[in-house]
Motif scaffolding. Structure first.
Motif, PDB file in Angstrom:
ATOM      1  N   ALA A 112      48.873   9.422   6.185  1.00  0.00           N
ATOM      2  CA  ALA A 112      49.746   9.996   7.218  1.00  0.00           C
ATOM      3  C   ALA A 112      49.052  11.162   7.920  1.00  0.00           C
ATOM      4  CB  ALA A 112      51.057  10.461   6.605  1.00  0.00           C
ATOM      5  N   LEU A 113      48.333  11.982   7.154  1.00  0.00           N
ATOM      6  CA  LEU A 113      47.606  13.108   7.744  1.00  0.00           C
ATOM      7  C   LEU A 113      46.524  12.619   8.702  1.00  0.00           C
ATOM      8  CD1 LEU A 113      46.976  16.187   7.833  1.00  0.00           C
ATOM      9  CD2 LEU A 113      45.384  15.772   5.960  1.00  0.00           C
ATOM     10  N   THR A 170      46.450   9.801  10.261  1.00  0.00           N
ATOM     11  CA  THR A 170      47.062   9.134  11.406  1.00  0.00           C
ATOM     12  C   THR A 170      47.519  10.139  12.447  1.00  0.00           C
ATOM     13  OG1 THR A 170      47.814   7.376   9.959  1.00  0.00           O
ATOM     14  CG2 THR A 170      48.883   7.526  12.079  1.00  0.00           C
ATOM     15  N   THR A 171      48.012  11.279  12.011  1.00  0.00           N
ATOM     16  CA  THR A 171      48.576  12.253  12.942  1.00  0.00           C
ATOM     17  C   THR A 171      47.571  13.290  13.433  1.00  0.00           C
ATOM     18  OG1 THR A 171      49.308  13.641  11.108  1.00  0.00           O
ATOM     19  CG2 THR A 171      50.878  12.024  11.972  1.00  0.00           C
ATOM     20  N   SER A 172      46.501  13.519  12.700  1.00  0.00           N
ATOM     21  CA  SER A 172      45.559  14.568  13.074  1.00  0.00           C
ATOM     22  C   SER A 172      44.221  13.973  13.492  1.00  0.00           C
ATOM     23  CB  SER A 172      45.343  15.524  11.899  1.00  0.00           C
ATOM     24  OG  SER A 172      44.324  16.446  12.207  1.00  0.00           O
ATOM     25  N   ARG A 195      38.442   5.941  17.781  1.00  0.00           N
ATOM     26  CA  ARG A 195      39.774   5.890  17.180  1.00  0.00           C
ATOM     27  C   ARG A 195      40.707   5.168  18.139  1.00  0.00           C
ATOM     28  NH1 ARG A 195      43.398  10.870  14.907  1.00  0.00           N
ATOM     29  NH2 ARG A 195      45.244   9.642  14.525  1.00  0.00           N
TER      30      ARG A 195
END
Length: 148
Positions: free
Chosen positions: A3-4, A6-8, A146
């Motif tokens: 999750a980290l 994916t968001t950062s 990305r």
């Protein structure tokens, strides 16, 4: 962690670069490694084969991933109307027997292929192919964009 990443974008880039550089390092290290003369030495650590078997069995049987697999996978093949305990035991024993046959066949294959795999020519090929693949994966990871 997923999750980290994916968001950062920053942490994704940090992990991507660290992984890519590490793969590149491993590939170059493997390409530069030499060939062992005399083949691979016997493994250190004495003990009987039964002791090794028992140790391997205990590590495998007590592995949490294996336990989670059985708890999540086997009940899908159980008929609730019949004796559940008997069905689970039958499925578990079938799995263990098939896994034992599989491991035995791998061991027999490894024993028969040992002379070929320990030759200097084969070692050189493994080093070149493995080093090239690791280096290529490292470069690919470094150049990957990305996706959003």
């Amino acid at each position: 962690m997923g999750a980290l990443l994916t968001t950062s974008a920053f942490w994704f880039t940090v992990v991507k670069w660290a992984g890519g550089l590490y793969l590149l390092y491993l590939g170059i290290k493997l390409l530069r490694s030499g060939v062992q003369i005399g083949g691979i030495e016997k493994t250190a650590g004495g003990g009987s084969r039964w002791k090794l078997f028992l140790n391997t069995y205990l590590v495998t049987a007590l592995n949490p991933k294996g336990i989670v697999f059985f708890v999540a996978f086997l009940p899908q093949f159980v008929t609730p109307a019949a004796n559940v305990t008997q069905q689970l035991w039958l499925l578990a024993i079938t799995f263990v027997v098939l896994a034992t046959i599989n491991a035995t066949l791998y061991a027999l294959f490894a024993a028969s292929a040992r002379r070929f795999l320990t030759s200097p020519r084969a070692q050189r090929r493994f080093n070149v192919v493995g080093g090239t693949l690791l280096s290529s994966a490292g470069v690919w990871a470094l150049l990957a964009k990305r996706s959003v």
